[in-house]
Structure formats: structure tokens, C-alpha cells
Motif scaffolding. Sequence first.
Motif, PDB file in Angstrom:
ATOM      1  N   ILE A  26       6.268 -87.289  -1.068  1.00  0.00           N
ATOM      2  CA  ILE A  26       7.360 -86.477  -0.521  1.00  0.00           C
ATOM      3  C   ILE A  26       8.278 -86.005  -1.644  1.00  0.00           C
ATOM      4  O   ILE A  26       8.675 -84.836  -1.699  1.00  0.00           O
ATOM      5  CB  ILE A  26       8.156 -87.278   0.530  1.00  0.00           C
ATOM      6  CG1 ILE A  26       7.325 -87.473   1.794  1.00  0.00           C
ATOM      7  CG2 ILE A  26       9.463 -86.574   0.870  1.00  0.00           C
ATOM      8  CD1 ILE A  26       7.985 -88.338   2.832  1.00  0.00           C
ATOM      9  N   SER A  29       6.464 -83.365  -3.711  1.00  0.00           N
ATOM     10  CA  SER A  29       6.336 -82.113  -2.969  1.00  0.00           C
ATOM     11  C   SER A  29       7.662 -81.370  -2.882  1.00  0.00           C
ATOM     12  O   SER A  29       7.712 -80.139  -2.994  1.00  0.00           O
ATOM     13  CB  SER A  29       5.798 -82.408  -1.563  1.00  0.00           C
ATOM     14  OG  SER A  29       5.717 -81.232  -0.794  1.00  0.00           O
ATOM     15  N   SER A  30       8.746 -82.100  -2.693  1.00  0.00           N
ATOM     16  CA  SER A  30      10.060 -81.471  -2.538  1.00  0.00           C
ATOM     17  C   SER A  30      10.622 -80.966  -3.861  1.00  0.00           C
ATOM     18  O   SER A  30      11.264 -79.914  -3.908  1.00  0.00           O
ATOM     19  CB  SER A  30      11.041 -82.463  -1.906  1.00  0.00           C
ATOM     20  OG  SER A  30      10.591 -82.896  -0.640  1.00  0.00           O
TER      21      SER A  30
END
Length: 304
Positions: A164, A167-168
Motif C-alpha cells: 500500500i 503503491s501510494s
Amino acid sequence: MLGNLGLLAGLALLIFMALRGINIFIASLICALVVALTNGLLVSQTLLEFYPFGFAGKFFLLFLCGAIFGKVMATSQAAKSIALAITRSLGVKHTLLVGMVVCALLTYGGVVVFVVVFTMYPLGITLMREANLPKRLWVAATSIGAGTFTMTALPGTPSIHNVIAASSLGTDLFAGGWIGIFAALVMAGLGMWYVEWEWKKAKLTGEGFVENAQDLRMEQLADSSIEAPPWMMAMVPMVVVLGVIMLPRLLLGMADWSAGDSLVGRVLLFSAAQPIVWPSMALILGSLTCVLLFPRLRRNAAQV
């Protein structure tokens, strides 16, 4: 026309695979790919955005691949073999360290936390009884290993928390590696110091292991008649997972492939652009390695 046929084919294939007893998550994923390919949809977009929707949809592929890898590691007794090997090496005197190290190794290797917990508790009953260790401290030690630094700090881990963030922020899974290693050492060191301190306090107050009927049943699970594979062989799928995740970094360190003109360069660009798909591929390769190495998985691999 082809798109409509793809929809019908996907539905028919889903019904067929469900009737054959194939895991519904695997079956639905394969059928979604059939629909995507026949309707001209991007596979990455289908898996990360359209199937299913919302937050869980974006990371569903990673959830599914991690669950499959954890299941095959548990079914093949590979996770149990690794746990037993570390237990024999460290011994009962280091029961808390055993719980932390085993859980850390398994989760860092890609095995999901739930599989690690249910694998370790039956094995831990014998250790807790021999060491007279309160259950609450065993839970604390395994939580340190399974739910702290391997999930959030160590570089390259395929855990959802690391993915996460990558990806962010638009980074790879190894971003901030040295900081992550330092943070992991702090978490592991302070965590183990605390549980060891609590164990000393428990000994002074006479608190120890309290057994119940459920523990006896759980211990029987650990004494399963199914023979576990050698621990070195059991480690191979985890090495494959971590090796595939680390491969782009290793190639980048060997030469300058940043231009992307070669096959290696395209692999590097793909791994950097797909922080969700790349670790998912690593977990799938690890699962296939389990099937190849452990014969009992080949007979019912689809039902896992």
C-alpha cells in the motif's frame, strides 16, 4: 460478439470449476481473466480496479495470492517443518525467541499471518508446557514476530502494508531500506526485552502454563501423521518469493538497465510500475514451487 461470448464462456467456466470443487476464489479470478481478455480490457486494470470494487478490489490480487501461498505452505507441512527446525535449534530455554523468530521468518517469506498463528500455536503448546510459560507471553512473542517489523519495516516484504505504501508513494518495496532495517531491529529488540522481562516477573509471582482440553486437541494437530518435508526444502518456496521480489534490485545493482531497451530493462520498468502485481507474481511462483516440490499437493492443488 466476441465480448458476449466471453461473458458466457466465463460464466460457464465458473459453474464448471465450482462443480469440480476448485477453490471459488481461484475459479472466479480465472473467469474474470477470460472475460477481460475477450472484451479487450487491460488485465492489470481488471485485477486491480474492476475485480471486485473498492479498496479490497485494488489489493484483491495480493490478498488472494498471499492466501494461496499460505495455504500451500500449511497443507504441505512446510511451515511446520521450518518451525520445528528452529525450535530444535534454539531449545525450550529460548521459547519466546523461538516464537518470535519462526513467525518473523514465515511472514517475511510471504506466509499470511493467520496461517502462521494457527501453525505456531499447536507447536507452541509443548514448548509452553516444558518452559512453564504463560500463554499470554507466547501470544505476545508471536505477535512481535508476525505482526510488527516483518509487516511494516523490513524492506521487500510482500505484506499488504508495504505494498500500500509503495503503491501510494510511487516507490518500490525496498524504499527506505536502511531505515526499515534499523526500525525492525528496534521493534524486535525492545519487543523481546519486554516479553522476557514480563516472563521474569511471572516466575516471581508463580504464574505459569495452564492447560485445558482444547490445548490437548491442538497439540494432536501438531503431531499429525503426515510427514513434514526437510526444512531446507521447505525453505525453497519462501526463497523463491523473496528472490523474485528482490530480482529487479539485484539486476539494477549489477548494471545500468534503466534505459529499458532490453528484456531486463522492461522487467525493471514493469516491477517499478506494478507494486501490487509484481509481489503477487512472486507469491504465485512460490505456490507453484510448493506444488512441484511436495508431491501430496499435486493430487489436489486446485482444491487448496
